[in-house]
Enzyme design. Sequence first.
Site, PDB file in Angstrom:
ATOM      1  N   HIS A   4      37.264  31.901  42.182  1.00 47.17           N
ATOM      2  CA  HIS A   4      37.172  31.508  41.074  1.00 47.17           C
ATOM      3  C   HIS A   4      36.124  30.911  40.798  1.00 47.17           C
ATOM      4  O   HIS A   4      37.089  29.213  41.285  1.00 47.17           O
ATOM      5  CB  HIS A   4      37.635  31.423  39.254  1.00 47.17           C
ATOM      6  CG  HIS A   4      38.282  33.130  38.999  1.00 47.17           C
ATOM      7  ND1 HIS A   4      37.546  33.501  38.159  1.00 47.17           N
ATOM      8  CD2 HIS A   4      38.969  34.092  39.335  1.00 47.17           C
ATOM      9  CE1 HIS A   4      37.616  35.756  38.557  1.00 47.17           C
ATOM     10  NE2 HIS A   4      39.248  35.141  38.652  1.00 47.17           N
ATOM     11  N   HIS A  38      39.146  36.507  46.167  1.00 49.66           N
ATOM     12  CA  HIS A  38      38.129  36.369  45.477  1.00 49.66           C
ATOM     13  C   HIS A  38      38.639  35.212  44.689  1.00 49.66           C
ATOM     14  O   HIS A  38      40.079  34.647  44.114  1.00 49.66           O
ATOM     15  CB  HIS A  38      37.749  37.217  44.123  1.00 49.66           C
ATOM     16  CG  HIS A  38      38.531  37.578  42.676  1.00 49.66           C
ATOM     17  ND1 HIS A  38      39.890  38.275  43.361  1.00 49.66           N
ATOM     18  CD2 HIS A  38      39.166  36.817  41.949  1.00 49.66           C
ATOM     19  CE1 HIS A  38      40.249  38.276  42.366  1.00 49.66           C
ATOM     20  NE2 HIS A  38      39.870  37.813  41.429  1.00 49.66           N
TER      21      HIS A  38
END
Length: 143
Positions: free
Chosen positions: A106, A104
């Site tokens: 950010h 992932h």
Amino acid sequence: MAELDKDCLFCKIIRGEVPSYTIFENDDVKAFLDLSQVNPGHTLMVPKKHIANFFDYTADDAQRFLKYIPAIANAIKNYDPKITGMNISTNNGASANQVVMHSHIHFVPRFEGDGLKIVTRNNEANYTEADYQKIAEQIKAQF
């Protein structure tokens, strides 16, 4: 969605088993608000394929999933005219503070005077030209 893990939190979010505040979704990625909201608009972008982190990406994975970074960053920036910058980062592995083992990215919007500090250190005094050269050559050898 056969490429998802049954126990992974982000895979559950992708499948809709866990609710999220989605800001963008297509066949490749899902972007949703991080519940921690380090700053307003803090968003996570995840591939719709279970990949632990960047160490496990293939070149095809990178081309397929990472191309959305600019569009998502710009959408977040454009939602609030007070946003003056953005930290775009990823943590790869537990020692780098990765908590959910599904890749992932950010997107943390930045505002003038927001007080958020990204802590780094400068170890330049600990290295000689020979040290830099040795490290560079060892890394180059990995290609």
